[in-house]
Structures are given as C-alpha cells and as structure tokens.
Motif scaffolding. Sequence first.
Motif, PDB file in Angstrom:
ATOM      1  N   SER A 180       0.829  -1.207   0.000  1.00 46.69           N
ATOM      2  CA  SER A 180       0.000   0.000   0.000  1.00 46.69           C
ATOM      3  C   SER A 180       0.866   1.260   0.000  1.00 46.69           C
ATOM      4  N   TRP A 181       1.979   1.253   0.722  1.00 47.21           N
ATOM      5  CA  TRP A 181       2.877   2.413   0.727  1.00 47.21           C
ATOM      6  C   TRP A 181       3.406   2.710  -0.672  1.00 47.21           C
ATOM      7  N   LEU A 182       3.976   1.682  -1.276  1.00 49.15           N
ATOM      8  CA  LEU A 182       4.566   1.871  -2.604  1.00 49.15           C
ATOM      9  C   LEU A 182       3.493   2.161  -3.648  1.00 49.15           C
ATOM     10  N   GLY A 183       2.315   1.580  -3.468  1.00 49.64           N
ATOM     11  CA  GLY A 183       1.224   1.848  -4.403  1.00 49.64           C
ATOM     12  C   GLY A 183       0.808   3.303  -4.382  1.00 49.64           C
ATOM     13  N   LEU A 184       0.704   3.887  -3.189  1.00 47.75           N
ATOM     14  CA  LEU A 184       0.320   5.287  -3.082  1.00 47.75           C
ATOM     15  C   LEU A 184       1.420   6.198  -3.616  1.00 47.75           C
ATOM     16  N   VAL A 185       2.673   5.850  -3.341  1.00 45.48           N
ATOM     17  CA  VAL A 185       3.795   6.633  -3.867  1.00 45.48           C
ATOM     18  C   VAL A 185       3.797   6.603  -5.392  1.00 45.48           C
ATOM     19  N   ALA A 186       3.596   5.407  -5.963  1.00 47.79           N
ATOM     20  CA  ALA A 186       3.585   5.278  -7.423  1.00 47.79           C
ATOM     21  C   ALA A 186       2.452   6.089  -8.039  1.00 47.79           C
ATOM     22  N   LEU A 187       1.276   6.058  -7.412  1.00 46.62           N
ATOM     23  CA  LEU A 187       0.142   6.813  -7.944  1.00 46.62           C
ATOM     24  C   LEU A 187       0.395   8.313  -7.858  1.00 46.62           C
ATOM     25  N   THR A 188       0.996   8.765  -6.768  1.00 42.04           N
ATOM     26  CA  THR A 188       1.304  10.187  -6.614  1.00 42.04           C
ATOM     27  C   THR A 188       2.315  10.649  -7.656  1.00 42.04           C
ATOM     28  N   LEU A 189       3.369   9.860  -7.844  1.00 39.09           N
ATOM     29  CA  LEU A 189       4.382  10.214  -8.834  1.00 39.09           C
ATOM     30  C   LEU A 189       3.827  10.137 -10.251  1.00 39.09           C
ATOM     31  N   PHE A 190       2.927   9.179 -10.484  1.00 37.78           N
ATOM     32  CA  PHE A 190       2.298   9.072 -11.803  1.00 37.78           C
ATOM     33  C   PHE A 190       1.489  10.329 -12.104  1.00 37.78           C
ATOM     34  N   CYS A 191       0.762  10.813 -11.100  1.00 40.67           N
ATOM     35  CA  CYS A 191      -0.015  12.047 -11.269  1.00 40.67           C
ATOM     36  C   CYS A 191       0.911  13.221 -11.560  1.00 40.67           C
ATOM     37  N   LEU A 192       2.016  13.318 -10.818  1.00 45.33           N
ATOM     38  CA  LEU A 192       2.976  14.395 -11.039  1.00 45.33           C
ATOM     39  C   LEU A 192       3.582  14.307 -12.434  1.00 45.33           C
ATOM     40  N   GLN A 193       3.923  13.100 -12.858  1.00 44.96           N
ATOM     41  CA  GLN A 193       4.480  12.905 -14.198  1.00 44.96           C
ATOM     42  C   GLN A 193       3.485  13.341 -15.267  1.00 44.96           C
ATOM     43  N   PHE A 194       2.222  13.030 -15.067  1.00 41.48           N
ATOM     44  CA  PHE A 194       1.191  13.393 -16.039  1.00 41.48           C
ATOM     45  C   PHE A 194       1.011  14.912 -16.117  1.00 41.48           C
ATOM     46  N   VAL A 195       0.934  15.548 -14.958  1.00 40.62           N
ATOM     47  CA  VAL A 195       0.729  17.000 -14.931  1.00 40.62           C
ATOM     48  C   VAL A 195       1.908  17.722 -15.576  1.00 40.62           C
ATOM     49  N   LEU A 196       3.127  17.313 -15.240  1.00 42.12           N
ATOM     50  CA  LEU A 196       4.299  17.937 -15.835  1.00 42.12           C
ATOM     51  C   LEU A 196       4.370  17.675 -17.339  1.00 42.12           C
ATOM     52  N   GLY A 197       4.011  16.455 -17.741  1.00 36.13           N
ATOM     53  CA  GLY A 197       4.040  16.132 -19.165  1.00 36.13           C
ATOM     54  C   GLY A 197       3.076  16.980 -19.962  1.00 36.13           C
ATOM     55  N   VAL A 198       1.856  17.140 -19.434  1.00 41.60           N
ATOM     56  CA  VAL A 198       0.866  17.973 -20.119  1.00 41.60           C
ATOM     57  C   VAL A 198       1.327  19.429 -20.134  1.00 41.60           C
ATOM     58  N   GLY A 199       1.833  19.903 -19.008  1.00 39.00           N
ATOM     59  CA  GLY A 199       2.246  21.295 -18.921  1.00 39.00           C
ATOM     60  C   GLY A 199       3.405  21.641 -19.837  1.00 39.00           C
ATOM     61  N   ILE A 200       4.318  20.694 -20.004  1.00 37.94           N
ATOM     62  CA  ILE A 200       5.512  20.988 -20.794  1.00 37.94           C
ATOM     63  C   ILE A 200       5.314  20.693 -22.276  1.00 37.94           C
ATOM     64  N   TYR A 201       4.604  19.611 -22.608  1.00 39.09           N
ATOM     65  CA  TYR A 201       4.550  19.177 -24.006  1.00 39.09           C
ATOM     66  C   TYR A 201       3.233  19.472 -24.715  1.00 39.09           C
ATOM     67  N   LEU A 202       2.182  19.826 -23.995  1.00 36.72           N
ATOM     68  CA  LEU A 202       0.909  20.117 -24.655  1.00 36.72           C
ATOM     69  C   LEU A 202       0.515  21.591 -24.583  1.00 36.72           C
ATOM     70  N   ILE A 203       1.233  22.380 -23.801  1.00 35.46           N
ATOM     71  CA  ILE A 203       0.968  23.820 -23.741  1.00 35.46           C
ATOM     72  C   ILE A 203       1.927  24.522 -24.696  1.00 35.46           C
ATOM     73  N   PRO A 204       1.430  25.162 -25.738  1.00 37.23           N
ATOM     74  CA  PRO A 204       2.306  25.720 -26.796  1.00 37.23           C
ATOM     75  C   PRO A 204       3.317  26.749 -26.308  1.00 37.23           C
ATOM     76  N   VAL A 205       3.028  27.436 -25.206  1.00 32.95           N
ATOM     77  CA  VAL A 205       3.917  28.522 -24.787  1.00 32.95           C
ATOM     78  C   VAL A 205       5.155  28.019 -24.047  1.00 32.95           C
ATOM     79  N   THR A 206       5.224  26.722 -23.755  1.00 31.74           N
ATOM     80  CA  THR A 206       6.386  26.196 -23.038  1.00 31.74           C
ATOM     81  C   THR A 206       7.632  26.330 -23.908  1.00 31.74           C
ATOM     82  N   PRO A 207       8.696  26.928 -23.415  1.00 34.26           N
ATOM     83  CA  PRO A 207       9.912  27.092 -24.220  1.00 34.26           C
ATOM     84  C   PRO A 207      10.454  25.752 -24.701  1.00 34.26           C
ATOM     85  N   ALA A 208      10.938  25.738 -25.929  1.00 32.03           N
ATOM     86  CA  ALA A 208      11.469  24.505 -26.501  1.00 32.03           C
ATOM     87  C   ALA A 208      12.666  23.992 -25.719  1.00 32.03           C
TER      88      ALA A 208
END
Length: 271
Positions: free
Chosen positions: A119-147
Amino acid sequence: MENFIHFVLSLSAAVFFGIASIVFVVVWVSHFGEGVAWDAGMAEFNWHPVLVVTGYIFLQGLAIVVYRIPWTWRFNKLTMKFVHAGLHLLAFIFAVIAMAAVFDFHNASAIPNMYSLHSWLGLVALTLFCLQFVLGVGIYLIPVTPASWRAAFMPLHVYSGLLLFGSVIAVALMGFTEELLLGLDNPQYKDSPPEAIFVNVLGFLLVVFGALIVWIATRPAWKRPSDQVLPNLRSDGLRVENSNVGSAMAELSNGADGETWGDVRKRSGNH
C-alpha cells in the motif's frame, strides 16, 4: 523502419501477453472470487486487481509505445501527443478507482489502511504518476512552453515513465502475493493450490508484458522520426518513400515524442 518484422513480432507479443493478463485477472476474481460489485464487500475489492491490470498496467504500456507504432506516423506529432496523454489519463482514472475500491472495502470491514509495503509503494507510485502526467501535459501540450525546457525535461520524462511503469508492475506482484498469503487458508499458499498457481502465472504474464514494452520503448531504431523526416507516408503507413529515411532515423537524437535537437533550435528562435 529498421527491423520492421522484429518490431511487429515484439508488439504482437506484448499485446498478446497484455490481453492474456487481463483475461487471467478477470477469471481470477470471477472463478476463484466473488466477481465484481460496488457493495463494500469482497466483490468491490476485486475491482482493485482488475482495474490495475486493465488500466494502470495495460493502458500505460500502450501509451508508452504508441509513438513507435509506424501506422501512427501518418498523424502529426501533436495528435499523437494527445493520444499518448489520453491513454495515460485513462490509466490514472482506472488507478484512482482501484484505490478507492480498496479504501472503501477496508473501511467497511474495519481493516486498517496503509499498513503494508504494498500500500505504501502503491500510493507513492500513484502520486508520482499524477505528477508525471501533470508535468508532461504542462511541458509538451501547452504551446507557450519554451522549446529548451522540453528538450531538457525529455530524458527525465522518458526515464520516469519507464521507472513508474516497472514500479507499478512490481507493486502489483506484491499485491498478488499479499492477497494469496492472507486469503488462502486451507490449503495455504505454500501448498500450491490451483488459485495460487493461477495467480503466479498471471504475475509471470505481467512481467513478460512489461519486459516487452520496455524493449520496444528503448530500441533506438524504432523511434518515431521527426515530422521533417517523414513528410509523406505511403498509404499503407508501413514505410517512407524516401530511401534515405533508414539512415536518417539512425542519426536522430529525438526523444519519446520524436522531437530532434534541430527542431528545438529551430523553434527556440521563435520564442
């Protein structure tokens, strides 16, 4: 694509083992368990392994390799970014529902939450997965992000994605073992009853699926070429008319989304 036959065989094998894993987990909860329901009982808990295998593992695996499927190369890079993100979003939704099912079952049965390493590692993995998703969308799907930010973050994005994918499979295997140790009484897990053998095979299928996905995702020859290298795809989507594409692909230093340093420098002048 170089070694196209090898790619097709690898992808076909990955899909086969992934679907086989889904079939096995469904049979496990329906034949050896009480099926699935949302009743705060064991049937609700059974949603946890089903959703983890189906969404959190299988869909995440597909999201990782979707860029490398040559039939998708006819679509522009932005379209494939949305497909990549959409599959990850579905995987995240499945994982959240799977987690909610466990907490609801534990609370209704007066079982403590978050006491096991699984359960510990599962919650950590889910939290990091959410962070990875948010950063990925913010950096690669928002046009204003510097190349330059995209290029700098790409190695970490790729590494983190593969690390999280492997971690989710490892945590799932821990959960299978924990469930068998706690759930099997007479005969016990150590006596190798049919359910124990069946779930062990399920774990083996997931490991092979994960290994194949990582193999496909780390072969340099199977990277998606940049949009500049692939201006025209044949109607069958299997290869490019230009005979020099094979050598050009080998020289690309692009990341998971097919972005080359030439693209980065070219776009940097526009910011």
